[in-house]
Design a protein around this motif. Sequence first.
Motif, mmCIF file in Angstrom:
data_model
loop_
_atom_site.group_PDB
_atom_site.id
_atom_site.type_symbol
_atom_site.label_atom_id
_atom_site.label_comp_id
_atom_site.label_asym_id
_atom_site.label_seq_id
_atom_site.Cartn_x
_atom_site.Cartn_y
_atom_site.Cartn_z
ATOM 1 N N LEU A 62 64.257 74.899 6.230
ATOM 2 C CA LEU A 62 63.157 75.406 7.051
ATOM 3 C C LEU A 62 61.803 74.971 6.500
ATOM 4 C CD1 LEU A 62 64.573 78.954 7.789
ATOM 5 C CD2 LEU A 62 64.350 77.071 9.414
ATOM 6 N N ARG A 63 61.640 75.022 5.194
ATOM 7 C CA ARG A 63 60.358 74.610 4.594
ATOM 8 C C ARG A 63 60.130 73.110 4.740
ATOM 9 N NH1 ARG A 63 59.730 78.495 -0.689
ATOM 10 N NH2 ARG A 63 59.141 80.332 0.518
ATOM 11 N N MET A 64 61.182 72.325 4.622
ATOM 12 C CA MET A 64 61.025 70.875 4.806
ATOM 13 C C MET A 64 60.626 70.560 6.240
ATOM 14 S SD MET A 64 64.026 69.150 2.529
ATOM 15 C CE MET A 64 63.437 67.499 2.865
ATOM 16 N N SER A 65 61.255 71.230 7.216
ATOM 17 C CA SER A 65 60.903 70.965 8.613
ATOM 18 C C SER A 65 59.503 71.477 8.917
ATOM 19 C CB SER A 65 61.933 71.569 9.566
ATOM 20 O OG SER A 65 61.976 72.968 9.454
ATOM 21 N N GLU A 66 59.122 72.605 8.337
ATOM 22 C CA GLU A 66 57.757 73.112 8.518
ATOM 23 C C GLU A 66 56.746 72.109 7.972
ATOM 24 O OE1 GLU A 66 55.387 77.231 7.691
ATOM 25 O OE2 GLU A 66 56.510 76.389 6.004
ATOM 26 N N GLY A 67 57.017 71.565 6.797
ATOM 27 C CA GLY A 67 56.126 70.567 6.207
ATOM 28 C C GLY A 67 55.996 69.331 7.088
ATOM 29 N N ASN A 72 52.402 66.413 10.622
ATOM 30 C CA ASN A 72 52.128 65.692 11.867
ATOM 31 C C ASN A 72 50.904 66.252 12.569
ATOM 32 O OD1 ASN A 72 54.064 63.731 11.715
ATOM 33 N ND2 ASN A 72 55.543 64.828 12.950
ATOM 34 N N LEU A 73 50.702 67.562 12.476
ATOM 35 C CA LEU A 73 49.514 68.161 13.092
ATOM 36 C C LEU A 73 48.232 67.669 12.432
ATOM 37 C CD1 LEU A 73 50.669 71.855 13.589
ATOM 38 C CD2 LEU A 73 50.283 70.160 15.373
ATOM 39 N N SER A 74 48.293 67.453 11.134
ATOM 40 C CA SER A 74 47.111 67.011 10.406
ATOM 41 C C SER A 74 47.006 65.498 10.316
ATOM 42 C CB SER A 74 47.114 67.614 9.002
ATOM 43 O OG SER A 74 48.197 67.100 8.258
ATOM 44 N N GLY A 75 47.974 64.788 10.895
ATOM 45 C CA GLY A 75 47.959 63.321 10.853
ATOM 46 C C GLY A 75 48.523 62.749 9.571
ATOM 47 N N GLU A 76 49.158 63.590 8.753
ATOM 48 C CA GLU A 76 49.698 63.140 7.479
ATOM 49 C C GLU A 76 51.214 63.073 7.482
ATOM 50 O OE1 GLU A 76 48.235 65.861 4.577
ATOM 51 O OE2 GLU A 76 46.149 65.546 5.133
ATOM 52 N N GLY A 77 51.826 63.115 8.666
ATOM 53 C CA GLY A 77 53.292 63.129 8.760
ATOM 54 C C GLY A 77 53.904 61.848 8.253
#
Length: 82
Positions: A62-67, A72-77
């Motif tokens: 869950l934490r990995m998917s949240e990260g 991706n929201l911040s453009g750092e995905g």
Amino acid sequence: MTLDQTKMGQVVAEQMEALEADYDSGCEIGDVCTIVEVLGPHGSHVRVRGSDMRPHIMIGLLRMSEGFFVGNLSGEGSGEEA
């Protein structure tokens, strides 16, 4: 009354197609976690199920998917699909 499984089947099939396109036969699927929202007269309930329900596995997935999503929201995905 049974629930319509069409959406679940479609999402899983799309994920399998994406995995097969990105990884060769030398790879295998590790642990799996599903998160499902159930809507009805009761409102909205969320159900979580994993192939390994030990807390360190489930919380880690869950934490990995949240990260991934926060990145991706911040453009750092990483550019990888979840």
